[in-house]
Design a protein around this motif. Structure first.
Motif, PDB file in Angstrom:
ATOM      1  N   THR A 149      29.894 -61.663  16.330  1.00 20.23           N
ATOM      2  CA  THR A 149      30.254 -62.107  14.989  1.00 20.23           C
ATOM      3  C   THR A 149      29.982 -63.599  14.827  1.00 20.23           C
ATOM      4  O   THR A 149      29.882 -64.345  15.804  1.00 20.23           O
ATOM      5  CB  THR A 149      31.725 -61.814  14.691  1.00 20.23           C
ATOM      6  OG1 THR A 149      32.537 -62.481  15.653  1.00 20.23           O
ATOM      7  CG2 THR A 149      31.978 -60.320  14.722  1.00 20.23           C
ATOM      8  N   ALA A 150      29.880 -64.022  13.560  1.00 24.71           N
ATOM      9  CA  ALA A 150      29.594 -65.417  13.257  1.00 24.71           C
ATOM     10  C   ALA A 150      30.466 -65.863  12.099  1.00 24.71           C
ATOM     11  O   ALA A 150      31.076 -65.046  11.396  1.00 24.71           O
ATOM     12  CB  ALA A 150      28.120 -65.580  12.897  1.00 24.71           C
ATOM     13  N   THR A 151      30.520 -67.175  11.893  1.00 24.76           N
ATOM     14  CA  THR A 151      31.192 -67.747  10.735  1.00 24.76           C
ATOM     15  C   THR A 151      30.122 -68.284   9.798  1.00 24.76           C
ATOM     16  O   THR A 151      29.291 -69.103  10.200  1.00 24.76           O
ATOM     17  CB  THR A 151      32.152 -68.882  11.132  1.00 24.76           C
ATOM     18  OG1 THR A 151      33.144 -68.356  12.019  1.00 24.76           O
ATOM     19  CG2 THR A 151      32.827 -69.478   9.909  1.00 24.76           C
ATOM     20  N   VAL A 152      30.164 -67.792   8.564  1.00 26.14           N
ATOM     21  CA  VAL A 152      29.137 -68.122   7.578  1.00 26.14           C
ATOM     22  C   VAL A 152      29.775 -68.859   6.413  1.00 26.14           C
ATOM     23  O   VAL A 152      30.817 -68.440   5.888  1.00 26.14           O
ATOM     24  CB  VAL A 152      28.442 -66.844   7.055  1.00 26.14           C
ATOM     25  CG1 VAL A 152      27.390 -67.187   5.998  1.00 26.14           C
ATOM     26  CG2 VAL A 152      27.802 -66.084   8.214  1.00 26.14           C
ATOM     27  N   GLY A 153      29.175 -69.947   5.993  1.00 27.45           N
ATOM     28  CA  GLY A 153      29.604 -70.665   4.802  1.00 27.45           C
ATOM     29  C   GLY A 153      28.749 -70.244   3.629  1.00 27.45           C
ATOM     30  O   GLY A 153      27.515 -70.344   3.687  1.00 27.45           O
ATOM     31  N   LEU A 154      29.370 -69.734   2.568  1.00 26.29           N
ATOM     32  CA  LEU A 154      28.640 -69.204   1.414  1.00 26.29           C
ATOM     33  C   LEU A 154      28.722 -70.173   0.242  1.00 26.29           C
ATOM     34  O   LEU A 154      29.800 -70.556  -0.210  1.00 26.29           O
ATOM     35  CB  LEU A 154      29.230 -67.856   1.010  1.00 26.29           C
ATOM     36  CG  LEU A 154      28.575 -67.138  -0.169  1.00 26.29           C
ATOM     37  CD1 LEU A 154      27.115 -66.815   0.138  1.00 26.29           C
ATOM     38  CD2 LEU A 154      29.341 -65.870  -0.495  1.00 26.29           C
ATOM     39  N   LEU A 155      27.565 -70.563  -0.258  1.00 25.62           N
ATOM     40  CA  LEU A 155      27.441 -71.497  -1.378  1.00 25.62           C
ATOM     41  C   LEU A 155      26.582 -70.859  -2.480  1.00 25.62           C
ATOM     42  O   LEU A 155      25.359 -70.893  -2.388  1.00 25.62           O
ATOM     43  CB  LEU A 155      26.748 -72.793  -0.921  1.00 25.62           C
ATOM     44  CG  LEU A 155      27.323 -73.488   0.326  1.00 25.62           C
ATOM     45  CD1 LEU A 155      26.275 -74.370   0.974  1.00 25.62           C
ATOM     46  CD2 LEU A 155      28.522 -74.315  -0.063  1.00 25.62           C
ATOM     47  N   HIS A 156      27.137 -70.231  -3.451  1.00 34.69           N
ATOM     48  CA  HIS A 156      28.508 -69.970  -3.860  1.00 34.69           C
ATOM     49  C   HIS A 156      28.591 -68.486  -4.224  1.00 34.69           C
ATOM     50  O   HIS A 156      27.550 -67.871  -4.489  1.00 34.69           O
ATOM     51  CB  HIS A 156      28.885 -70.835  -5.061  1.00 34.69           C
ATOM     52  CG  HIS A 156      28.911 -72.297  -4.759  1.00 34.69           C
ATOM     53  ND1 HIS A 156      29.946 -72.894  -4.101  1.00 34.69           N
ATOM     54  CD2 HIS A 156      28.016 -73.271  -5.026  1.00 34.69           C
ATOM     55  CE1 HIS A 156      29.722 -74.195  -3.982  1.00 34.69           C
ATOM     56  NE2 HIS A 156      28.553 -74.459  -4.524  1.00 34.69           N
ATOM     57  N   PRO A 157      29.778 -67.912  -4.310  1.00 34.06           N
ATOM     58  CA  PRO A 157      29.889 -66.471  -4.555  1.00 34.06           C
ATOM     59  C   PRO A 157      29.717 -66.069  -6.018  1.00 34.06           C
ATOM     60  O   PRO A 157      30.661 -65.703  -6.705  1.00 34.06           O
ATOM     61  CB  PRO A 157      31.285 -66.136  -4.038  1.00 34.06           C
ATOM     62  CG  PRO A 157      32.054 -67.401  -4.196  1.00 34.06           C
ATOM     63  CD  PRO A 157      31.080 -68.507  -3.960  1.00 34.06           C
ATOM     64  N   GLY A 158      28.482 -66.149  -6.520  1.00 30.86           N
ATOM     65  CA  GLY A 158      28.156 -65.510  -7.782  1.00 30.86           C
ATOM     66  C   GLY A 158      28.007 -64.016  -7.525  1.00 30.86           C
ATOM     67  O   GLY A 158      28.415 -63.512  -6.469  1.00 30.86           O
ATOM     68  N   SER A 159      27.376 -63.293  -8.449  1.00 29.32           N
ATOM     69  CA  SER A 159      27.258 -61.847  -8.264  1.00 29.32           C
ATOM     70  C   SER A 159      26.425 -61.516  -7.031  1.00 29.32           C
ATOM     71  O   SER A 159      26.758 -60.600  -6.274  1.00 29.32           O
ATOM     72  CB  SER A 159      26.655 -61.196  -9.510  1.00 29.32           C
ATOM     73  OG  SER A 159      25.389 -61.760  -9.810  1.00 29.32           O
ATOM     74  N   MET A 160      25.344 -62.272  -6.799  1.00 30.54           N
ATOM     75  CA  MET A 160      24.515 -62.025  -5.614  1.00 30.54           C
ATOM     76  C   MET A 160      25.218 -62.528  -4.364  1.00 30.54           C
ATOM     77  O   MET A 160      25.325 -61.815  -3.352  1.00 30.54           O
ATOM     78  CB  MET A 160      23.155 -62.703  -5.765  1.00 30.54           C
ATOM     79  CG  MET A 160      22.198 -62.447  -4.600  1.00 30.54           C
ATOM     80  SD  MET A 160      21.630 -60.729  -4.487  1.00 30.54           S
ATOM     81  CE  MET A 160      20.404 -60.712  -5.822  1.00 30.54           C
ATOM     82  N   GLY A 161      25.732 -63.766  -4.403  1.00 26.22           N
ATOM     83  CA  GLY A 161      26.373 -64.343  -3.227  1.00 26.22           C
ATOM     84  C   GLY A 161      27.584 -63.556  -2.775  1.00 26.22           C
ATOM     85  O   GLY A 161      27.774 -63.323  -1.573  1.00 26.22           O
ATOM     86  N   ALA A 162      28.417 -63.125  -3.716  1.00 30.07           N
ATOM     87  CA  ALA A 162      29.600 -62.356  -3.350  1.00 30.07           C
ATOM     88  C   ALA A 162      29.219 -61.035  -2.696  1.00 30.07           C
ATOM     89  O   ALA A 162      29.866 -60.594  -1.736  1.00 30.07           O
ATOM     90  CB  ALA A 162      30.464 -62.102  -4.581  1.00 30.07           C
ATOM     91  N   ALA A 163      28.167 -60.399  -3.207  1.00 26.73           N
ATOM     92  CA  ALA A 163      27.718 -59.131  -2.633  1.00 26.73           C
ATOM     93  C   ALA A 163      27.188 -59.341  -1.220  1.00 26.73           C
ATOM     94  O   ALA A 163      27.434 -58.520  -0.317  1.00 26.73           O
ATOM     95  CB  ALA A 163      26.654 -58.495  -3.522  1.00 26.73           C
ATOM     96  N   PHE A 164      26.468 -60.441  -0.998  1.00 29.62           N
ATOM     97  CA  PHE A 164      26.003 -60.765   0.362  1.00 29.62           C
ATOM     98  C   PHE A 164      27.207 -61.019   1.267  1.00 29.62           C
ATOM     99  O   PHE A 164      27.244 -60.573   2.422  1.00 29.62           O
ATOM    100  CB  PHE A 164      25.089 -61.989   0.325  1.00 29.62           C
ATOM    101  CG  PHE A 164      23.630 -61.670   0.204  1.00 29.62           C
ATOM    102  CD1 PHE A 164      22.735 -62.031   1.200  1.00 29.62           C
ATOM    103  CD2 PHE A 164      23.141 -61.007  -0.908  1.00 29.62           C
ATOM    104  CE1 PHE A 164      21.394 -61.748   1.082  1.00 29.62           C
ATOM    105  CE2 PHE A 164      21.804 -60.717  -1.042  1.00 29.62           C
ATOM    106  CZ  PHE A 164      20.916 -61.079  -0.037  1.00 29.62           C
TER     107      PHE A 164
END
Length: 282
Positions: free
Chosen positions: A2-17
């Protein structure tokens, strides 16, 4: 692993990823500062962990940027300002030109950056978008492993930086512009009460023009007479109050093939001719 991922930013595509990564056991962080309530609810709904931007940069092994393209450089600059020296891979997955991709990489130096692009709808309801990757092999390999067994398909294009961005925008130049053209065309037909007939004509086609590469030389050979026809289409649109700029732009593009009248060019020759601007009036 497992890894820790920083998501910039959770729009519809980002949140789904993010949801796909969470389902595989990865920790996904995001920064709520300045984000809307809609974004907050979306992030909470898929189990993303809210943190400050410095904490996100410090804890993440990989940073995934999926934001509106216009904000891509600003987001990268914000990350660069709080970078702590951690060797986190920055995945620039927005629809930006290769030149902007290069500027983003320079903003983040010496952090490792991967050029990426998403083609397809968000990975929900069985949809499987493709994440195209370009960059150093050890970096793209880590991203491929990260999305293994998720609904996000990965495709490595090699190590030529900018290749993923170029592929995305090459597709955009057809797919999104053709949607706008369809709206304008239907608007013109509907004004004259022939919208149903236009739909009937269109329904006779069974595949995209984009796959008909063998027609590119034929287009070049006929451009000399297609250009004036397109200019008349611009007149039609202007007369009924619809935007005509796309028609004028198409006519100017066709004019680059004026010297190819009735020639039997290869695809490569036709594309090369398209790079050359016609001489102006003497």
């Amino acid at each position: 692993m497992t890894a820790t991922v920083g998501l910039l930013h959770p729009g519809s595509m980002g949140a789904a990823f993010g949801a796909q990564l969470r389902a595989r056991g990865h920790a996904v962080l995001w920064c709520p500062d300045g984000r809307s309530d809609v974004t907050r609810h979306r992030a909470e709904g898929v189990g993303l962990q809210p943190v400050t931007l410095p904490e996100l940069a410090a804890r993440s092994q990989l940073l995934l940027s999926l934001c509106p393209p216009a904000a891509a450089e600003e987001v990268a600059a914000q990350v660069a300002a709080v970078r702590t020296g951690r060797d986190a891979i920055y995945v620039e997955a927005n629809a930006v030109a290769p030149s902007r991709m290069q500027r983003i990489a320079e903003l983040l130096e010496p952090a490792p950056v991967v050029d990426a692009a998403v083609v397809g709808s968000p990975p929900t309801g069985g949809k499987t978008p493709t994440l195209y990757l370009a960059g150093a092999g050890e970096r793209t390999d880590r991203i491929v492993q990260l999305f293994a067994e998720t609904d996000v398909r990965t495709h490595v294009l090699g190590d030529r930086f900018g290749a993923a961005s170029a592929l995305k925008l090459a597709y955009t130049s057809y797919q999104k512009v053709s949607r706008a053209l369809a709206a304008v065309a239907y608007g013109a037909a509907d004004t004259y009460g022939v919208g149903d007939e236009l739909l009937e004509i269109a329904a006779k086609r069974t595949r995209s023009y984009l796959v008909e590469t063998d027609y590119i030389p034929k287009t070049a050979a006929r451009a000399w007479r297609w250009g004036p026809e397109v200019e008349d289409a611009a007149v039609l649109l202007a007369d009924i109050g619809l935007p005509d700029a796309l028609m004028h732009a198409a006519a100017a593009t066709l004019a680059r093939w004026d010297d190819s009248k009735d020639q039997a060019l290869t695809i490569a020759e036709a594309l090369e001719a398209l790079h050359v601007e016609p001489d102006g009036p003497s």
